[in-house]
Design a protein around this motif. Structure first.
Motif, mmCIF file in Angstrom:
data_model
loop_
_atom_site.group_PDB
_atom_site.id
_atom_site.type_symbol
_atom_site.label_atom_id
_atom_site.label_comp_id
_atom_site.label_asym_id
_atom_site.label_seq_id
_atom_site.Cartn_x
_atom_site.Cartn_y
_atom_site.Cartn_z
ATOM 1 N N GLY A 35 57.677 21.851 24.326
ATOM 2 C CA GLY A 35 56.498 22.264 23.576
ATOM 3 C C GLY A 35 56.427 23.774 23.450
ATOM 4 N N ALA A 36 55.217 24.294 23.339
ATOM 5 C CA ALA A 36 55.039 25.738 23.246
ATOM 6 C C ALA A 36 55.335 26.350 24.592
ATOM 7 C CB ALA A 36 53.613 26.050 22.814
ATOM 8 N N SER A 37 56.525 26.908 24.736
ATOM 9 C CA SER A 37 57.021 27.264 26.057
ATOM 10 C C SER A 37 56.781 28.729 26.372
ATOM 11 C CB SER A 37 58.513 26.961 26.142
ATOM 12 O OG SER A 37 59.194 27.613 25.097
ATOM 13 N N THR A 38 55.720 28.994 27.063
ATOM 14 C CA THR A 38 55.445 30.338 27.544
ATOM 15 C C THR A 38 55.247 30.268 29.041
ATOM 16 O OG1 THR A 38 53.075 30.054 27.141
ATOM 17 C CG2 THR A 38 54.362 31.067 25.386
ATOM 18 N N THR A 39 55.893 31.167 29.757
ATOM 19 C CA THR A 39 55.777 31.167 31.209
ATOM 20 C C THR A 39 54.554 31.947 31.630
ATOM 21 O OG1 THR A 39 57.157 33.129 31.384
ATOM 22 C CG2 THR A 39 58.277 31.010 31.477
ATOM 23 N N SER A 40 54.070 31.649 32.844
ATOM 24 C CA SER A 40 52.894 32.355 33.341
ATOM 25 C C SER A 40 52.984 32.483 34.845
ATOM 26 C CB SER A 40 51.628 31.577 32.962
ATOM 27 O OG SER A 40 51.602 30.339 33.638
ATOM 28 N N GLU A 41 52.232 33.428 35.370
ATOM 29 C CA GLU A 41 52.247 33.638 36.804
ATOM 30 C C GLU A 41 51.776 32.403 37.557
ATOM 31 O OE1 GLU A 41 53.502 36.208 38.539
ATOM 32 O OE2 GLU A 41 54.190 36.925 36.606
ATOM 33 N N SER A 42 50.901 31.604 36.936
ATOM 34 C CA SER A 42 50.343 30.451 37.625
ATOM 35 C C SER A 42 51.379 29.379 37.911
ATOM 36 C CB SER A 42 49.205 29.839 36.790
ATOM 37 O OG SER A 42 49.694 29.373 35.549
ATOM 38 N N SER A 43 52.520 29.403 37.192
ATOM 39 C CA SER A 43 53.542 28.403 37.440
ATOM 40 C C SER A 43 54.643 28.919 38.356
ATOM 41 C CB SER A 43 54.162 27.922 36.114
ATOM 42 O OG SER A 43 54.932 28.944 35.515
ATOM 43 N N SER A 44 54.473 30.110 38.889
ATOM 44 C CA SER A 44 55.466 30.716 39.766
ATOM 45 C C SER A 44 55.045 30.582 41.224
ATOM 46 C CB SER A 44 55.653 32.195 39.430
ATOM 47 O OG SER A 44 56.491 32.821 40.376
ATOM 48 N N SER A 45 56.021 30.262 42.092
ATOM 49 C CA SER A 45 55.724 30.185 43.523
ATOM 50 C C SER A 45 55.616 31.572 44.136
ATOM 51 C CB SER A 45 56.821 29.392 44.243
ATOM 52 O OG SER A 45 58.036 30.127 44.277
ATOM 53 N N ALA A 80 77.160 24.942 46.119
ATOM 54 C CA ALA A 80 76.507 26.129 45.547
ATOM 55 C C ALA A 80 76.018 27.086 46.632
ATOM 56 C CB ALA A 80 75.339 25.697 44.675
ATOM 57 N N GLY A 81 76.301 26.774 47.886
ATOM 58 C CA GLY A 81 75.866 27.638 48.984
ATOM 59 C C GLY A 81 74.374 27.613 49.213
ATOM 60 N N ASN A 82 73.739 26.487 48.827
ATOM 61 C CA ASN A 82 72.281 26.339 48.955
ATOM 62 C C ASN A 82 71.520 27.424 48.201
ATOM 63 O OD1 ASN A 82 72.208 23.997 50.854
ATOM 64 N ND2 ASN A 82 73.283 25.443 52.176
ATOM 65 N N LYS A 83 72.121 27.886 47.115
ATOM 66 C CA LYS A 83 71.519 28.943 46.317
ATOM 67 C C LYS A 83 71.553 28.571 44.837
ATOM 68 C CE LYS A 83 71.040 32.918 47.603
ATOM 69 N NZ LYS A 83 69.889 33.756 48.058
ATOM 70 N N ALA A 84 70.616 29.134 44.090
ATOM 71 C CA ALA A 84 70.638 29.075 42.631
ATOM 72 C C ALA A 84 70.222 30.454 42.154
ATOM 73 C CB ALA A 84 69.693 28.007 42.108
ATOM 74 N N GLY A 85 71.172 31.207 41.626
ATOM 75 C CA GLY A 85 70.879 32.590 41.289
ATOM 76 C C GLY A 85 70.490 33.357 42.539
ATOM 77 N N LYS A 86 69.353 34.021 42.483
ATOM 78 C CA LYS A 86 68.906 34.826 43.620
ATOM 79 C C LYS A 86 68.037 34.040 44.600
ATOM 80 C CE LYS A 86 65.400 37.667 42.717
ATOM 81 N NZ LYS A 86 64.601 38.742 42.085
ATOM 82 N N ILE A 360 67.682 26.712 37.169
ATOM 83 C CA ILE A 360 67.067 27.757 38.008
ATOM 84 C C ILE A 360 67.810 29.076 37.823
ATOM 85 C CG2 ILE A 360 66.558 28.475 40.372
ATOM 86 C CD1 ILE A 360 66.465 25.415 41.061
ATOM 87 N N THR A 361 69.147 28.997 37.852
ATOM 88 C CA THR A 361 69.970 30.198 37.692
ATOM 89 C C THR A 361 69.767 30.827 36.321
ATOM 90 O OG1 THR A 361 71.648 29.290 39.195
ATOM 91 C CG2 THR A 361 72.336 31.077 37.733
ATOM 92 N N ASP A 362 69.750 29.985 35.282
ATOM 93 C CA ASP A 362 69.587 30.495 33.919
ATOM 94 C C ASP A 362 68.222 31.154 33.695
ATOM 95 O OD1 ASP A 362 72.098 29.531 33.415
ATOM 96 O OD2 ASP A 362 71.474 27.898 32.088
ATOM 97 N N ALA A 363 67.241 30.766 34.503
ATOM 98 C CA ALA A 363 65.909 31.371 34.387
ATOM 99 C C ALA A 363 65.871 32.790 34.947
ATOM 100 C CB ALA A 363 64.868 30.498 35.085
ATOM 101 N N GLY A 364 66.956 33.199 35.588
ATOM 102 C CA GLY A 364 67.068 34.579 36.083
ATOM 103 C C GLY A 364 66.034 34.914 37.138
ATOM 104 N N ASP A 365 65.330 36.037 36.946
ATOM 105 C CA ASP A 365 64.320 36.458 37.909
ATOM 106 C C ASP A 365 63.150 35.494 37.974
ATOM 107 O OD1 ASP A 365 65.809 38.674 38.547
ATOM 108 O OD2 ASP A 365 64.688 40.051 37.251
ATOM 109 N N LYS A 366 63.026 34.635 36.962
ATOM 110 C CA LYS A 366 61.944 33.645 36.945
ATOM 111 C C LYS A 366 62.418 32.270 37.424
ATOM 112 C CE LYS A 366 59.099 35.866 33.429
ATOM 113 N NZ LYS A 366 58.401 35.703 32.134
ATOM 114 N N GLY A 367 63.449 32.253 38.241
ATOM 115 C CA GLY A 367 63.966 30.997 38.782
ATOM 116 C C GLY A 367 63.008 30.299 39.729
ATOM 117 N N ASN A 368 61.917 30.973 40.110
ATOM 118 C CA ASN A 368 60.873 30.337 40.918
ATOM 119 C C ASN A 368 59.650 30.005 40.076
ATOM 120 O OD1 ASN A 368 59.908 32.905 40.483
ATOM 121 N ND2 ASN A 368 59.437 33.344 42.638
ATOM 122 N N ASP A 369 59.797 30.108 38.758
ATOM 123 C CA ASP A 369 58.714 29.814 37.829
ATOM 124 C C ASP A 369 58.981 28.449 37.184
ATOM 125 O OD1 ASP A 369 57.443 29.744 35.050
ATOM 126 O OD2 ASP A 369 56.506 31.539 35.893
#
Length: 424
Positions: A35-45, A80-86, A360-369
């Motif tokens: 849908g209308a895909s905009t990220t927000s702080e509220s969806s970030s851990s 993957a070393g228990n990692k996805a991106g950072k 998660i990796t492709d989301a870059g710095d927002k991999g926790n969003d």
């Protein structure tokens, strides 16, 4: 409290009563992607550690297959070393079955989904194994804005309106945005593969049975029109009582109607072994066709040597040598680590975890969003995986379409052939 949240709560109560979701949405935006895909702080851990949950039936006959799927998921995360991106990834395994049911249970399933939804570190949810269970968990996870990736769901109505029941798939997405995908081909592909396999084996008069669940009935209802369109005579399409002591009377009725082939849309846990034994005893000359819902050791090891000779199974897992090198390596690494060959869906568990890690990796710095990860998932194209190269389409479906035909020998599924499903 929002109106749509109240509707979702009502839908959950209905789902728990009937074993399926009955969730509607006042929103029409359920096409393509998220849908209308905009990220927000509220969806970030906001943290550097994210959690991926797995929900599978770990009790009853499903347990061996589910453990194998979890093993595949763990193998992918370990690689993957228990990692996805950072981000560091925590993996939590949940059980959507109960001892009383002996299979997936509506209450356990909704409990798993709520647990993940209430964890602010949750970034993805791998499950369910059964399509009927996903019909319950998906609306809950959709409300929470969590990416859900199934290693094994095939019911078309979870993602597509074509061939689905009324209200599908919109009723599973109360937010109006897509949050779900799968790495296994949906049942419009399997149904076409089934009919191709039936025709290849000389079927003329087909009787169809189903276990009345979302997956089983949905698949049976997909097979029937394709079979008719391709020249088979469909002489019945009936639901069975999964709790019946036996199916001798039903088998007698099918024999009297002159069926030379019988297809069962359903899962092992809904009395498939007893059904097979009774069909074998009554109509030993008929060919018995089953879907991926019975493509597991809990079925193949119990139907008996006589019924084996009649049995033909469709299953998306192919012969290991037909996969790319990474897929062939998966089978070797799995056996080396766990000391046994994997159940059919283990490789799909591996891929479900792998593609979630890519999102998660492709989301870059927002991999926790959460929303950023959902957006990244729907953008995945030409992914080179253990299954081969594929993309995620606008519905959340894989573009893979090859199916395997399987026989059973000595209690084990054996690969027979690749089926190129003619979905048109």
């Amino acid at each position: 409290m929002r109106v749509r949240h109240l509707a979702a709560t009502s839908c959950l109560l209905t789902a728990l009563s009937f074993g399926v979701a009955a969730c509607g949405s006042d929103d029409d935006d359920s096409s393509g992607g998220s849908g209308a895909s905009t990220t927000s702080e509220s969806s970030s851990s906001g943290g550097s550690t994210v959690t991926i949950y797995s929900s599978l039936p770990l009790q009853g006959d499903s347990r061996p297959q589910s453990v194998s799927v979890n093993n595949g998921e763990e193998l992918a995360l370990e690689k993957a070393g228990n990692k996805a991106g950072k981000f560091t990834v925590k993996f939590v395994k949940l059980d959507d079955a109960t001892a009383a049911a002996g299979k997936w249970d509506p209450g356990a399933t909704s409990g798993d989904a709520r647990k993940a939804a209430q964890d602010k570190t949750t970034i993805a949810y791998l499950g369910e194994f059964n399509s009927g269970a996903t019909a319950i968990s998906l609306p809950i996870l959709n409300e929470a804005g969590i990416l859900q990736v199934s290693p094994s769901n095939t019911a078309v109505g979870l993602t597509r309106s074509q061939g689905a029941d009324k209200g599908e798939p919109d009723k599973y997405y109360p937010t109006g945005k897509r949050t779900y995908g799968r790495v296994v081909p949906a049942d419009h592909i399997q149904a076409a593969a089934q009919v191709s396999y039936q025709k290849d084996n000389g079927c003329k008069q087909l009787f169809i049975l189903n276990d009345k669940e979302v997956y089983g009935k949905g698949l049976a209802d997909q097979v029937a029109p394709i079979a008719k369109a391709q020249g088979l005579t469909v002489i019945g399409n009936e639901g069975i009582d999964p709790k019946a002591a036996n199916y001798r009377a039903l088998a007698g009725t099918i024999k009297a109607k002159g069926a030379d082939c019988i297809f069962f849309g359903g899962i092992t846990q809904n009395n498939a072994v007893q059904l097979w034994k009774d069909l074998n005893a009554t109509i030993p000359s008929a060919k018995l066709f089953g879907p991926d819902g019975v493509a597991e050791s809990a079925f193949s090891e119990k139907i008996g040597s006589k019924a084996e000779k009649q049995t033909y199974i469709t299953n998306p897992t192919l012969d290991p040598k037909l996969y790319p090198q990474s897929g062939q390596d998966f089978f070797k690494e799995y056996k080396a680590k766990y000391g046994a060959d994997p159940e059919p869906y283990a490789i799909y568990g591996y891929e479900a975890m792998s593609i979630a890690l890519q999102a998660i990796t492709d989301a870059g710095d927002k991999g926790n969003d959460k929303q950023a990860v959902i957006d990244a998932f729907y953008k995945i194209k030409n992914r080179e995986s253990v299954l081969g190269t594929y993309s995620i389409d606008e519905n959340g479906d894989t573009t893979l379409s090859d199916y395997g035909g399987n026989r059973i020998e000595g209690g084990k599924l054996t690969f027979d052939k690749v089926i190129k499903a003619a979905t048109s």
